[in-house]
Design a protein around this motif. Structure first.
Motif, PDB file in Angstrom:
ATOM      1  N   ILE A 134       0.817  -1.212   0.000  1.00 31.58           N
ATOM      2  CA  ILE A 134       0.000   0.000   0.000  1.00 31.58           C
ATOM      3  C   ILE A 134       0.852   1.264   0.000  1.00 31.58           C
ATOM      4  N   GLY A 135       2.137   1.140   0.423  1.00 31.79           N
ATOM      5  CA  GLY A 135       3.011   2.310   0.456  1.00 31.79           C
ATOM      6  C   GLY A 135       3.571   2.687  -0.893  1.00 31.79           C
ATOM      7  N   ALA A 136       3.306   1.871  -1.924  1.00 31.67           N
ATOM      8  CA  ALA A 136       3.907   2.127  -3.231  1.00 31.67           C
ATOM      9  C   ALA A 136       3.001   3.003  -4.091  1.00 31.67           C
ATOM     10  N   ASP A 137       2.594   4.135  -3.566  1.00 32.38           N
ATOM     11  CA  ASP A 137       1.821   5.052  -4.392  1.00 32.38           C
ATOM     12  C   ASP A 137       2.775   5.925  -5.197  1.00 32.38           C
ATOM     13  N   LYS A 138       2.267   6.509  -6.267  1.00 34.54           N
ATOM     14  CA  LYS A 138       3.105   7.229  -7.226  1.00 34.54           C
ATOM     15  C   LYS A 138       3.822   8.409  -6.582  1.00 34.54           C
ATOM     16  N   GLU A 139       3.122   9.159  -5.723  1.00 36.54           N
ATOM     17  CA  GLU A 139       3.719  10.353  -5.138  1.00 36.54           C
ATOM     18  C   GLU A 139       4.909   9.984  -4.245  1.00 36.54           C
ATOM     19  N   TYR A 140       4.729   8.958  -3.422  1.00 35.69           N
ATOM     20  CA  TYR A 140       5.825   8.541  -2.543  1.00 35.69           C
ATOM     21  C   TYR A 140       6.998   8.007  -3.358  1.00 35.69           C
ATOM     22  N   PHE A 141       6.696   7.278  -4.423  1.00 32.76           N
ATOM     23  CA  PHE A 141       7.739   6.758  -5.302  1.00 32.76           C
ATOM     24  C   PHE A 141       8.561   7.900  -5.900  1.00 32.76           C
ATOM     25  N   PHE A 142       7.881   8.947  -6.382  1.00 33.98           N
ATOM     26  CA  PHE A 142       8.602  10.090  -6.952  1.00 33.98           C
ATOM     27  C   PHE A 142       9.415  10.823  -5.879  1.00 33.98           C
ATOM     28  N   GLU A 143       8.891  10.889  -4.662  1.00 33.70           N
ATOM     29  CA  GLU A 143       9.647  11.529  -3.575  1.00 33.70           C
ATOM     30  C   GLU A 143      10.935  10.763  -3.294  1.00 33.70           C
ATOM     31  N   ARG A 144      10.850   9.443  -3.279  1.00 37.81           N
ATOM     32  CA  ARG A 144      12.061   8.645  -3.056  1.00 37.81           C
ATOM     33  C   ARG A 144      13.058   8.844  -4.188  1.00 37.81           C
ATOM     34  N   LEU A 145      12.570   8.926  -5.419  1.00 42.28           N
ATOM     35  CA  LEU A 145      13.468   9.188  -6.548  1.00 42.28           C
ATOM     36  C   LEU A 145      14.200  10.511  -6.362  1.00 42.28           C
ATOM     37  N   ARG A 146      13.505  11.475  -5.805  1.00 45.95           N
ATOM     38  CA  ARG A 146      14.101  12.797  -5.623  1.00 45.95           C
ATOM     39  C   ARG A 146      15.047  12.840  -4.429  1.00 45.95           C
ATOM     40  N   ASP A 147      14.662  12.178  -3.324  1.00 44.12           N
ATOM     41  CA  ASP A 147      15.357  12.388  -2.053  1.00 44.12           C
ATOM     42  C   ASP A 147      16.434  11.355  -1.733  1.00 44.12           C
ATOM     43  N   GLU A 148      16.406  10.178  -2.396  1.00 43.72           N
ATOM     44  CA  GLU A 148      17.386   9.145  -2.059  1.00 43.72           C
ATOM     45  C   GLU A 148      18.792   9.663  -2.360  1.00 43.72           C
ATOM     46  N   PRO A 149      19.694   9.668  -1.365  1.00 45.35           N
ATOM     47  CA  PRO A 149      21.034  10.243  -1.588  1.00 45.35           C
ATOM     48  C   PRO A 149      21.793   9.565  -2.722  1.00 45.35           C
ATOM     49  N   GLU A 150      21.707   8.251  -2.810  1.00 48.07           N
ATOM     50  CA  GLU A 150      22.429   7.532  -3.867  1.00 48.07           C
ATOM     51  C   GLU A 150      21.585   6.349  -4.298  1.00 48.07           C
ATOM     52  N   LEU A 151      21.332   6.259  -5.602  1.00 50.47           N
ATOM     53  CA  LEU A 151      20.489   5.200  -6.156  1.00 50.47           C
ATOM     54  C   LEU A 151      21.071   4.775  -7.492  1.00 50.47           C
ATOM     55  N   HIS A 152      21.574   3.537  -7.549  1.00 53.53           N
ATOM     56  CA  HIS A 152      22.204   3.039  -8.770  1.00 53.53           C
ATOM     57  C   HIS A 152      21.277   2.169  -9.606  1.00 53.53           C
ATOM     58  N   ILE A 153      20.439   1.362  -8.937  1.00 49.38           N
ATOM     59  CA  ILE A 153      19.572   0.413  -9.641  1.00 49.38           C
ATOM     60  C   ILE A 153      18.159   0.521  -9.071  1.00 49.38           C
ATOM     61  N   LEU A 154      17.195   0.591  -9.965  1.00 53.38           N
ATOM     62  CA  LEU A 154      15.784   0.569  -9.594  1.00 53.38           C
ATOM     63  C   LEU A 154      15.186  -0.720 -10.143  1.00 53.38           C
ATOM     64  N   HIS A 155      14.611  -1.533  -9.253  1.00 52.29           N
ATOM     65  CA  HIS A 155      14.075  -2.846  -9.652  1.00 52.29           C
ATOM     66  C   HIS A 155      12.568  -2.843  -9.395  1.00 52.29           C
ATOM     67  N   PHE A 156      11.775  -2.885 -10.470  1.00 50.86           N
ATOM     68  CA  PHE A 156      10.316  -2.875 -10.358  1.00 50.86           C
ATOM     69  C   PHE A 156       9.794  -4.298 -10.470  1.00 50.86           C
ATOM     70  N   ILE A 157       9.006  -4.728  -9.471  1.00 50.03           N
ATOM     71  CA  ILE A 157       8.365  -6.042  -9.500  1.00 50.03           C
ATOM     72  C   ILE A 157       6.857  -5.806  -9.480  1.00 50.03           C
ATOM     73  N   GLY A 158       6.180  -6.144 -10.542  1.00 51.27           N
ATOM     74  CA  GLY A 158       4.741  -5.892 -10.569  1.00 51.27           C
ATOM     75  C   GLY A 158       4.153  -6.149 -11.937  1.00 51.27           C
ATOM     76  N   HIS A 159       3.167  -5.335 -12.296  1.00 52.56           N
ATOM     77  CA  HIS A 159       2.422  -5.536 -13.532  1.00 52.56           C
ATOM     78  C   HIS A 159       2.683  -4.389 -14.502  1.00 52.56           C
ATOM     79  N   GLY A 160       2.796  -4.746 -15.760  1.00 53.27           N
ATOM     80  CA  GLY A 160       2.934  -3.765 -16.823  1.00 53.27           C
ATOM     81  C   GLY A 160       1.940  -4.071 -17.928  1.00 53.27           C
ATOM     82  N   ARG A 161       1.720  -3.095 -18.783  1.00 53.60           N
ATOM     83  CA  ARG A 161       0.807  -3.297 -19.909  1.00 53.60           C
ATOM     84  C   ARG A 161       1.086  -2.243 -20.971  1.00 53.60           C
ATOM     85  N   VAL A 162       0.550  -2.475 -22.170  1.00 52.25           N
ATOM     86  CA  VAL A 162       0.539  -1.470 -23.229  1.00 52.25           C
ATOM     87  C   VAL A 162      -0.928  -1.118 -23.450  1.00 52.25           C
TER      88      VAL A 162
END
Length: 697
Positions: free
Chosen positions: A200-228
């Motif tokens: 439930i914590g994986a909402d878009k706004e929090y995700f973008f905040e982590r992208l902005r605030d994480e001091p160092e981030l080399h790899i982002l690994h998404f586990i979930g659903h995708g579609r076209v």
């Protein structure tokens, strides 16, 4: 660039680029190499380039979906396609590249020009007269998919562990098996495991905040659903209320580019259809176009265990201090080899993950000056606060402080034993094992009497320390607003008076049956222990003798914008007269009949701003248990049966094993989950004391 310099660089990173396109019914293959060789283009026979291509892709996809092996028929088709592509001058050019390469390793870069070609598993082509020498697991030839882009490429120096963050919106615990498999790399300091974004914590706004605030981030690994969807690649996230929300991958790519995160080198899309090409581009291609160096995506869904095996082998190879040296292409080939050699029959799944690379150098991380600090020998440092908690502490929030703390459990056990012993001495009924305290106290009050119960409780708990290091540290951060405490002793009130002497503190607790009366106690700035007290009724009787000046002072103290207002819904010993006035709630009847709704005990003009404060801003819950029924009942009454405010957070003591229950929303108002974290007291205290609270607007 001078020719000699270009040749020297090419020798260090040899590559062969294949451009595959359709010309009418024919498939055209052209090539160029890092040695500036351009073998003449050639075309495949139309029957081979259409019928066999489609048949092989369909059969391999079916084998992956059925978790099956690569059958002999598939292998023959793979041989035929490999031989048709690598022939004549192209085969000779490749042989010369391999011979000239000092480590006998060449990057094979596919440039593909239509959707069907992009969706084909080129990595599954197998060298003739072999049974397992596929491009995708070759020790010398590393296939990647490229795009044309003007974005510059630059190497990334890593001096510590490679930082990995997992995002798993579909499942709270999906990331945990991967973390356990990578524990050796984490303990060696080769990999830094950042706090995942899950459930439930994986909402878009929090995700973008982590992208902005994480001091160092080399790899982002998404586990979930995708579609076209409508020609647009999307990833599934959740809204703050737990409802699904599909995020356009292009918007994610634009956000990453705007943040200018040059440290983010690799994105892994462990999502169905992450590499599926839309009419314009796949999710992987879109991320590359906006500057991400490399993306691993899946052509087709694979079993979770296979994906975990692949990811584990990949990350170990990529981050190892002695093996792949940050080479993303070589590490993925190693991972495919692990899937092919596993005991599972789903070997075809090895060719679902494909690598998109923006440049021609697969070495994403430069470890030349890296100095590892193994977790077992590194100096112990208090971990930083989780980002979700950091965000909440910067806002106005409501504290819900429960009464379930490990340091009080020995006293509770003594309390339990005294009650049980007395009941046995009186020859009362057999007591079931593990009876909740509220049920045991109810039996005691009915079998013995309520006054005797309160005497036993007071004898034990009056000597309980009125100073808690955790509450003391938390008191510095508590801003004006409406907060809840279930502590029987005025620990929080005393801590607030010490930590914020210039702040008005006001306490409310029920006084009459079913909350018909409320006792208000308050101290204004710099008054020390001088607490004033007044008892209110929701509907005062006409002509009630109330001193106007005292009522006015109390009304000012109840302003949640300026004062810290504490509600004690289960009553306790007040700060003004310890162990006097009303006794705390202890029994089931107390919780059912005595617990109150604020709007029933205060006049509307006083209750409305308090309820607005607690129901419209995020809540921080501590010392609460979803398994304790009167805690659940409190939340239902406090939030009027509606879900907890967005971005609310529950802190659990390590080992509570309630995180999944809170995230799922079991027993919560509206059955809507809330983000939950396990965090030890020592780490929390250290971080709260190490930083200054923000200025309250």
């Amino acid at each position: 660039m001078y020719p000699r310099e270009g040749m020297a660089r090419a020798e260090r990173n040899p590559w062969l680029e294949l451009t595959i396109s359709r010309v009418g019914a024919e498939m055209r293959i052209s090539a160029r190499s890092s040695r500036e060789e351009n073998p003449p283009p050639h075309t495949l026979d139309p029957a081979l380039s259409t019928g066999l291509l489609q048949q092989f892709a369909t059969n391999l996809q079916r084998a992956v979906e059925d978790a099956g092996p690569i059958e002999q028929g598939l292998l023959h088709q793979s041989h035929a396609l490999h031989e048709a592509i690598f022939q004549g001058e192209l085969q000779k050019t490749l042989a010369r590249l391999l011979e000239a390469a000092e480590d006998r390793k060449v990057l094979l870069r596919f440039m593909l020009h239509d959707s069907e070609l992009k969706g084909f598993p080129w990595e599954a082509l197998c060298e003739p007269r072999t049974s397992r020498h596929f491009l995708g697991n070759s020790p010398t030839l590393f296939p990647v998919r490229g795009i044309h882009t003007g974005e510059p490429w630059q190497p990334r120096e890593v001096r510590k562990g490679v930082s990995l963050m997992v995002v798993a919106p579909s499942d709270l615990t999906m990331h945990e098996p991967l973390r356990l498999k990578l524990q050796e790399s984490i303990e060696a300091g080769e990999l830094t495991w950042l706090e995942p974004i899950a459930g439930i914590g994986a909402d878009k706004e929090y995700f973008f905040e982590r992208l902005r605030d994480e001091p160092e981030l080399h790899i982002l690994h998404f586990i979930g659903h995708g579609r076209v969807h409508q020609d647009t690649p999307q990833l599934r996230f959740v809204d703050p209320d737990g409802q699904e929300h599909w995020l356009d991958v292009e918007l994610l790519a634009q956000e990453i580019k705007q943040l200018d995160r040059k440290d983010l080198r690799l994105i892994v899309l462990e999502a169905c259809r992450g590499a599926e090409p839309g009419p314009l581009a796949s999710a992987a291609e879109l991320l590359l176009r906006y500057g991400v160096e490399a993306v691993i995506a899946y052509l087709w869904p694979v079993d979770a265990d296979v994906a975990r095996l692949c990811s584990t082998a990949f990350y170990k190879g990529l981050t190892s201090a002695t093996k792949q040296q940050g080479d993303v292409a070589q590490s993925l080939n190693v991972a495919r080899r692990m899937v092919l050699s596993s005991k599972s029959s789903s070997s075809a799944a090895a060719f679902s993950p494909v690598l998109y690379l923006r440049g021609s150098n697969p070495v994403l991380f430069n470890f030349k000056r890296r100095k590892l600090a193994p977790a077992l020998t590194a100096p112990k440092e208090q971990p930083a606060l989780p980002p979700a908690l950091q965000w909440l502490l910067r806002q106005r929030f409501s504290l819900v402080l429960g009464d379930r703390w490990r340091n009080e459990r020995p006293l509770l056990e003594q309390f339990r034993e005294r009650l049980q012993q007395r009941l046995r001495e009186d020859g009362q009924e057999h007591l079931p094992e593990g009876l909740p305290i509220s049920a045991l106290t109810q039996r005691y009050a009915l079998r013995i009497n309520k006054s005797a119960l309160e005497v036993v409780f007071r004898d034990l708990f009056e000597n309980l320390a009125r100073h808690s290091p955790l509450v003391e540290a938390l008191a510095r951060w508590l801003a004006p607003g409406f907060h809840i405490t279930l502590l029987r002793l005025p620990v929080l009130e005393f801590a607030l008076a010490r930590q914020q002497p210039g702040r008005t503190i006001c306490t409310l607790q029920p006084s009459g049956p079913e909350g018909s009366r409320i006792r208000v106690m308050w101290r204004t700035a710099h008054q020390g222990d001088n607490w004033k007290s007044l008892q209110l009724q929701a509907r005062p009787e006409p002509g009630s003798p109330l001193e106007d000046s005292l009522v006015q002072e109390m009304t000012q103290a109840l302003n949640p914008r300026q004062s810290i207002v504490l509600a004690r819904p289960y009553r306790g010993y007040p700060p003004s007269h310890p162990f006097e006035l009303e006794e705390p709630f202890l029994t089931e009847d107390d919780y059912l009949q005595g617990a109150w709704r604020l709007e029933n005990g205060l006049p509307p003009d006083l209750a409305t701003p308090l309820l607005a404060a607690v129901r419209n801003q995020p809540a921080l819950l501590m010392g609460m248990s979803i398994l304790t029924w009167h805690h659940r009942m409190l939340l239902h009454r406090l939030f009027d049966g509606k879900k907890l405010p967005d971005r609310s957070l529950v802190l659990l003591e390590p080992g509570e094993k309630e995180q999944v229950l809170w995230e799922r929303g079991d027993g919560l108002p509206s059955k809507q989950g809330v983000r939950a974290l396990e965090l030890g007291d020592a780490a929390l205290i250290a971080q709260l004391e190490a930083h200054a609270p923000p200025e309250v607007p």
